[in-house]
Each structure stands twice: as structure tokens, then as C-alpha cells.
Design a protein around this motif. Structure first.
Motif, mmCIF file in Angstrom:
data_model
loop_
_atom_site.group_PDB
_atom_site.id
_atom_site.type_symbol
_atom_site.label_atom_id
_atom_site.label_comp_id
_atom_site.label_asym_id
_atom_site.label_seq_id
_atom_site.Cartn_x
_atom_site.Cartn_y
_atom_site.Cartn_z
ATOM 1 N N TYR A 137 0.958 -1.134 0.090
ATOM 2 C CA TYR A 137 -0.004 0.157 0.188
ATOM 3 C C TYR A 137 0.942 1.067 0.011
ATOM 4 C CZ TYR A 137 -3.789 -3.233 1.543
ATOM 5 O OH TYR A 137 -4.485 -4.352 1.769
ATOM 6 N N ILE A 138 2.087 1.171 0.246
ATOM 7 C CA ILE A 138 3.053 2.113 0.398
ATOM 8 C C ILE A 138 4.220 1.677 -0.009
ATOM 9 C CG2 ILE A 138 1.951 3.327 2.463
ATOM 10 C CD1 ILE A 138 4.276 2.057 4.188
ATOM 11 N N PRO A 139 5.206 2.541 -0.631
ATOM 12 C CA PRO A 139 6.390 2.070 -1.093
ATOM 13 C C PRO A 139 7.402 1.220 -0.186
ATOM 14 C CG PRO A 139 6.096 4.422 -1.960
ATOM 15 C CD PRO A 139 5.052 4.078 -0.806
ATOM 16 N N GLN A 141 -13.328 3.283 -9.408
ATOM 17 C CA GLN A 141 -12.653 1.980 -8.595
ATOM 18 C C GLN A 141 -11.022 2.457 -8.032
ATOM 19 O OE1 GLN A 141 -11.226 -0.859 -11.576
ATOM 20 N NE2 GLN A 141 -10.518 -2.281 -9.986
ATOM 21 N N GLN A 142 -10.527 3.457 -8.607
ATOM 22 C CA GLN A 142 -9.185 3.706 -7.947
ATOM 23 C C GLN A 142 -9.412 4.416 -6.466
ATOM 24 O OE1 GLN A 142 -7.892 5.821 -11.655
ATOM 25 N NE2 GLN A 142 -6.642 3.812 -12.160
ATOM 26 N N LYS A 143 -10.499 5.481 -6.657
ATOM 27 C CA LYS A 143 -10.801 6.213 -5.382
ATOM 28 C C LYS A 143 -11.176 5.236 -4.233
ATOM 29 C CE LYS A 143 -12.798 10.282 -6.841
ATOM 30 N NZ LYS A 143 -13.881 11.108 -7.524
ATOM 31 N N THR A 144 -12.026 4.244 -4.814
ATOM 32 C CA THR A 144 -12.310 3.302 -3.635
ATOM 33 C C THR A 144 -11.035 2.493 -3.089
ATOM 34 O OG1 THR A 144 -14.454 3.021 -4.715
ATOM 35 C CG2 THR A 144 -13.936 1.151 -3.219
ATOM 36 N N LYS A 145 -10.091 2.070 -3.907
ATOM 37 C CA LYS A 145 -9.153 1.594 -3.691
ATOM 38 C C LYS A 145 -8.111 2.271 -2.794
ATOM 39 C CE LYS A 145 -7.156 -1.777 -6.993
ATOM 40 N NZ LYS A 145 -6.625 -2.326 -8.067
ATOM 41 N N ALA A 146 -8.137 3.669 -3.032
ATOM 42 C CA ALA A 146 -7.224 4.686 -2.515
ATOM 43 C C ALA A 146 -7.810 4.857 -0.956
ATOM 44 C CB ALA A 146 -7.305 5.924 -3.128
ATOM 45 N N ILE A 147 -9.133 4.787 -0.799
ATOM 46 C CA ILE A 147 -9.837 5.089 0.455
ATOM 47 C C ILE A 147 -9.526 3.836 1.221
ATOM 48 C CG2 ILE A 147 -12.210 5.111 1.443
ATOM 49 C CD1 ILE A 147 -12.816 6.943 -1.015
ATOM 50 N N LYS A 148 -9.906 2.676 0.692
ATOM 51 C CA LYS A 148 -9.328 1.251 1.368
ATOM 52 C C LYS A 148 -7.981 1.537 1.935
ATOM 53 C CE LYS A 148 -12.977 -2.004 0.014
ATOM 54 N NZ LYS A 148 -13.373 -2.161 -1.391
ATOM 55 N N ASN A 165 -0.175 12.673 -4.051
ATOM 56 C CA ASN A 165 0.519 12.018 -3.049
ATOM 57 C C ASN A 165 -0.040 10.354 -3.102
ATOM 58 O OD1 ASN A 165 2.093 13.801 -1.959
ATOM 59 N ND2 ASN A 165 0.755 14.508 -0.317
ATOM 60 N N ILE A 166 -0.937 10.078 -4.099
ATOM 61 C CA ILE A 166 -1.364 8.733 -4.448
ATOM 62 C C ILE A 166 -0.678 8.515 -5.855
ATOM 63 C CG2 ILE A 166 -3.407 7.519 -4.871
ATOM 64 C CD1 ILE A 166 -4.853 9.892 -3.354
ATOM 65 N N LEU A 167 0.044 7.102 -5.879
ATOM 66 C CA LEU A 167 0.563 6.828 -7.084
ATOM 67 C C LEU A 167 -0.194 5.523 -7.714
ATOM 68 C CD1 LEU A 167 4.295 6.913 -6.237
ATOM 69 C CD2 LEU A 167 2.894 8.726 -7.182
ATOM 70 N N ILE A 168 -0.040 5.341 -8.953
ATOM 71 C CA ILE A 168 -0.757 4.169 -9.244
ATOM 72 C C ILE A 168 0.255 3.432 -10.352
ATOM 73 C CG2 ILE A 168 -1.772 5.601 -11.253
ATOM 74 C CD1 ILE A 168 -4.299 3.545 -11.031
ATOM 75 N N ASN A 169 0.205 2.120 -10.578
ATOM 76 C CA ASN A 169 1.228 1.688 -11.180
ATOM 77 C C ASN A 169 0.493 0.848 -12.460
ATOM 78 O OD1 ASN A 169 -0.015 -0.895 -10.465
ATOM 79 N ND2 ASN A 169 2.085 -1.850 -9.401
ATOM 80 N N ASP A 170 1.077 0.332 -13.409
ATOM 81 C CA ASP A 170 0.587 -0.267 -14.624
ATOM 82 C C ASP A 170 -0.578 -1.219 -14.321
ATOM 83 O OD1 ASP A 170 2.320 1.481 -15.909
ATOM 84 O OD2 ASP A 170 3.646 -0.143 -16.588
ATOM 85 N N TYR A 190 -0.987 3.271 -4.305
ATOM 86 C CA TYR A 190 0.060 3.496 -3.350
ATOM 87 C C TYR A 190 0.015 5.002 -2.658
ATOM 88 C CZ TYR A 190 2.458 -0.683 -4.973
ATOM 89 O OH TYR A 190 2.539 -1.968 -5.553
ATOM 90 N N GLN A 191 -0.032 4.819 -1.276
ATOM 91 C CA GLN A 191 0.056 6.363 -0.612
ATOM 92 C C GLN A 191 1.482 6.657 -0.220
ATOM 93 O OE1 GLN A 191 -3.253 7.690 0.066
ATOM 94 N NE2 GLN A 191 -1.622 9.403 0.199
#
Length: 150
Positions: free
Chosen positions: A71-73, A106-113, A132-137, A142-143
Motif C-alpha cells: 500500500y506504500i512504497p 474504482q481507484q478512488k475506492t482502492k485509495a480509500i481502502k 501523494n497517490i501513485l498508481i502503477n501499470d 500506493y500512498q
């Protein structure tokens, strides 16, 4: 677990600049054959609270050890650089900032979780922004940036 160290110029091969904020720079560099994101603050040019914030961020990463890489680096290295002139924090590169993309529901929901999991560890981020929110392929979220966290 990652321990504080004293690093020198030869420990890192600099590739590019990821970002610049106040007195900190985030660079992409090679460290022991891994590509990492290296946050660096020149202590001769920064107010003393910047070092305290960065050290606090390292402690938060350690408190979140079981979710590092998920969830984080992942915290790779931290400590003083160039004889104490700079303080650095090195993390895995996990994706690109959401501020560069259109967010799907869906990404918003993931970020909140993700934030809920971080809260369950007793940590409040206190600086939720797209950058401050990253997304990969794969669409993993990730926060990052726990500088303002408590």
C-alpha cells in the motif's frame, strides 16, 4: 529491517529528477542495482523542522512495515549523505502520480481502502492530494509522502 546509514556519492547513480518541493528533491537513481526514488534535503539550506519531518516519515514507514510494498512504497535506505550535508530517504518506485491521470471510481475506492488500513495502524496521513497517490501499470494504488502524518 532497514537501518540508518551514512551514504556517499558513490552509493547512488543519479538518473533523473522526479520532483521538487520546498527544500527537498526527489530523484530517480540506481542503488545496489535497484532503481529507487530518493528523497533528499540539503540540511545546510533547510530549516531544522525539515530534518525532523523526514525522520518522522522514516518512523512511520517502519510502523507500516507489514504494508510496505503493498500500500506504500518499500523503505530501502535512509540516513545522512555526503558527510551529513543532506538527509535522504530511499524508497521503491511504485508508479506515477494520480495528478497526471483521470481517476476512475474504482481507484478512488482502492485509495480509500488503503487509507483505512493505514489508519488501523494508528497513522493519519493528513495530506491527501492526487500527487501523494501513485498508481502503477497494474492499477495498484500506493500512498506516499508521510511528512505531515501523525
Amino acid at each position: 529491517s532497514v537501518k540508518q546509514n551514512n551514504y556517499s556519492f558513490s552509493d547512488f547513480k543519479f538518473k533523473s529528477i522526479l520532483g521538487k518541493e520546498r527544500s527537498e528533491k526527489t530523484l530517480i537513481c540506481e542503488f545496489h542495482e535497484d532503481m529507487i526514488a530518493l528523497k533528499s534535503a540539503d540540511l545546510s539550506k533547510t530549516p531544522s523542522y525539515v530534518l525532523k519531518e523526514m525522520q518522522k516519515e522514516v518512523e512511520i514507514y517502519k510502523n507500516l512495515a507489514d504494508i510496505q510494498g503493498k500500500y506504500i512504497p518499500k523503505l530501502i535506505c535512509y540516513g545522512y549523505y555526503r558527510g551529513g550535508i543532506s538527509f535522504i530517504i530511499g524508497m521503491t518506485i511504485v508508479g506515477t502520480s494520480l495528478s497526471e491521470q483521470k481517476i476512475k471510481k474504482q481507484q478512488k475506492t482502492k485509495a480509500i481502502k488503503r487509507l483505512e488500513v493505514i489508519h488501523k495502524h494508528g497513522i493519519l496521513h493528513n495530506d491527501i492530494q492526487k500527487k501523494n497517490i501513485l498508481i502503477n501499470d497494474n492499477g495498484d494504488i500506493y500512498q506516499i509522502d508521510f511528512r505531515m502524518a501523525s
